[in-house]
Design a protein around this motif. Sequence first.
Motif, mmCIF file in Angstrom:
data_model
loop_
_atom_site.group_PDB
_atom_site.id
_atom_site.type_symbol
_atom_site.label_atom_id
_atom_site.label_comp_id
_atom_site.label_asym_id
_atom_site.label_seq_id
_atom_site.Cartn_x
_atom_site.Cartn_y
_atom_site.Cartn_z
ATOM 1 N N ILE A 48 1.020 -1.192 -0.007
ATOM 2 C CA ILE A 48 0.038 -0.017 -0.015
ATOM 3 C C ILE A 48 0.763 1.087 0.000
ATOM 4 O O ILE A 48 1.638 1.354 0.746
ATOM 5 C CB ILE A 48 -0.868 -0.138 1.186
ATOM 6 N N SER A 49 0.651 2.099 -1.018
ATOM 7 C CA SER A 49 1.397 3.290 -1.069
ATOM 8 C C SER A 49 0.820 4.630 -0.167
ATOM 9 O O SER A 49 1.515 5.151 0.552
ATOM 10 C CB SER A 49 1.572 3.842 -2.437
ATOM 11 N N ARG A 50 -0.502 4.939 -0.400
ATOM 12 C CA ARG A 50 -0.979 5.858 0.164
ATOM 13 C C ARG A 50 -2.629 6.021 0.103
ATOM 14 O O ARG A 50 -3.056 5.395 -0.813
ATOM 15 C CB ARG A 50 -0.447 7.324 -0.577
ATOM 16 N N PHE A 51 -3.364 6.841 0.732
ATOM 17 C CA PHE A 51 -4.873 7.234 0.450
ATOM 18 C C PHE A 51 -4.870 8.174 -0.743
ATOM 19 O O PHE A 51 -3.806 8.959 -0.854
ATOM 20 C CB PHE A 51 -5.292 7.573 1.868
ATOM 21 N N LEU A 52 -5.932 8.202 -1.304
ATOM 22 C CA LEU A 52 -6.372 9.328 -2.268
ATOM 23 C C LEU A 52 -6.993 10.416 -1.311
ATOM 24 O O LEU A 52 -7.712 10.152 -0.633
ATOM 25 C CB LEU A 52 -7.436 8.604 -3.308
ATOM 26 N N TYR A 53 -6.663 11.756 -1.682
ATOM 27 C CA TYR A 53 -6.943 12.592 -1.146
ATOM 28 C C TYR A 53 -7.870 13.622 -1.835
ATOM 29 O O TYR A 53 -7.620 13.850 -3.065
ATOM 30 C CB TYR A 53 -5.827 13.730 -0.600
ATOM 31 N N PHE A 54 -8.884 14.293 -1.401
ATOM 32 C CA PHE A 54 -9.599 15.239 -2.020
ATOM 33 C C PHE A 54 -10.028 16.206 -0.961
ATOM 34 O O PHE A 54 -10.483 16.150 0.134
ATOM 35 C CB PHE A 54 -11.265 14.439 -2.242
ATOM 36 N N MET A 55 -9.590 17.379 -1.163
ATOM 37 C CA MET A 55 -9.851 18.636 -0.370
ATOM 38 C C MET A 55 -9.163 18.352 1.126
ATOM 39 O O MET A 55 -9.568 18.785 2.002
ATOM 40 C CB MET A 55 -11.160 18.977 -0.250
ATOM 41 N N GLY A 56 -7.768 17.894 0.934
ATOM 42 C CA GLY A 56 -7.105 17.647 2.160
ATOM 43 C C GLY A 56 -7.607 16.542 3.143
ATOM 44 O O GLY A 56 -6.923 16.372 4.086
ATOM 45 N N LYS A 57 -8.385 15.694 2.634
ATOM 46 C CA LYS A 57 -8.753 14.691 3.406
ATOM 47 C C LYS A 57 -8.724 13.296 2.371
ATOM 48 O O LYS A 57 -9.131 13.362 1.431
ATOM 49 C CB LYS A 57 -10.295 14.749 3.903
ATOM 50 N N PRO A 58 -8.460 12.180 3.375
ATOM 51 C CA PRO A 58 -8.577 10.913 2.643
ATOM 52 C C PRO A 58 -10.042 10.868 1.885
ATOM 53 O O PRO A 58 -10.974 11.268 2.502
ATOM 54 C CB PRO A 58 -8.471 9.744 3.544
ATOM 55 N N ALA A 59 -10.195 10.688 0.434
ATOM 56 C CA ALA A 59 -11.551 10.474 -0.152
ATOM 57 C C ALA A 59 -11.979 9.125 0.276
ATOM 58 O O ALA A 59 -11.441 8.445 0.464
ATOM 59 C CB ALA A 59 -11.074 10.402 -1.765
ATOM 60 N N SER A 60 -13.429 9.513 0.528
ATOM 61 C CA SER A 60 -14.220 8.307 0.816
ATOM 62 C C SER A 60 -15.306 8.188 -0.144
ATOM 63 O O SER A 60 -15.456 9.127 -1.042
ATOM 64 C CB SER A 60 -14.961 8.336 2.404
ATOM 65 N N MET A 61 -15.977 6.880 -0.315
ATOM 66 C CA MET A 61 -16.814 6.738 -1.106
ATOM 67 C C MET A 61 -17.944 6.161 -0.648
ATOM 68 O O MET A 61 -17.927 5.547 0.372
ATOM 69 C CB MET A 61 -16.132 5.703 -2.352
ATOM 70 N N LEU B 56 -17.076 7.606 -11.274
ATOM 71 C CA LEU B 56 -16.750 7.281 -9.793
ATOM 72 C C LEU B 56 -15.531 8.384 -9.561
ATOM 73 O O LEU B 56 -14.420 8.301 -9.607
ATOM 74 C CB LEU B 56 -15.909 5.924 -9.820
ATOM 75 N N GLU B 57 -16.298 9.490 -9.235
ATOM 76 C CA GLU B 57 -15.698 10.745 -9.199
ATOM 77 C C GLU B 57 -14.729 10.776 -7.898
ATOM 78 O O GLU B 57 -13.635 11.346 -7.996
ATOM 79 C CB GLU B 57 -16.620 12.013 -8.956
ATOM 80 N N SER B 58 -14.751 10.113 -6.845
ATOM 81 C CA SER B 58 -13.893 9.896 -5.960
ATOM 82 C C SER B 58 -12.499 9.369 -6.059
ATOM 83 O O SER B 58 -11.531 9.605 -5.421
ATOM 84 C CB SER B 58 -14.296 9.417 -4.629
ATOM 85 N N ILE B 59 -12.404 8.560 -7.194
ATOM 86 C CA ILE B 59 -11.226 8.243 -7.693
ATOM 87 C C ILE B 59 -10.517 8.504 -9.001
ATOM 88 O O ILE B 59 -9.802 8.207 -9.295
ATOM 89 C CB ILE B 59 -11.277 6.527 -7.544
#
Length: 170
Positions: free
Chosen positions: A80-93, A151-154
């Motif tokens: 695992i490398s990293r979480f994806l971020y959206f607006m400074g927070k880990p992106a959730s779906m 799937l906008e969050s990814i």
Amino acid sequence: MNLNASSTKNWYPVYTQPRAEKKAFQALTDKGVEAYLPLHRQLKQWSDRKKWVEEPFIKSYIFVNIAQHEQADILMTKGISRFLYFMGKPASMPTRQITELKLLMASPYELEITEENLQTGEKIMIKAGPLKGMTGEIVSQRSQKQLILRLESIGCSIIVHVAASYIERF
């Protein structure tokens, strides 16, 4: 901090090291983490043989259903490398998107994935078949219509080829 808020589970897309999706998925499930790795069958050609193999549908992505406080443990998982971020927070779906992705992967339709930002078109809903009730946008009009499920969050879109008779405009 509210204990309930930190123990609520959400789906998060996580980025893996290149070509490490299956090993990272196995490591996560060995830890007892609920994870989803969409796979599709693909015919691979080598110089001496052909073979059907299961390949990750979305390269370098795995989806994990965890509470926020479990993120550090996920990052310490091999592959695992990293979480994806959206607006400074880990992106959730939303769970609905994971359910729809699982439904898509189980459907008989030919799927392809693109990271292009496709043009917004007419809104449609599938009215028959295994994808009944799913909504999307038309990309082009031919004998078959292409339905895009974003799937906008990814940051990618999935294109599904659906017969025009299965589509209803709204």
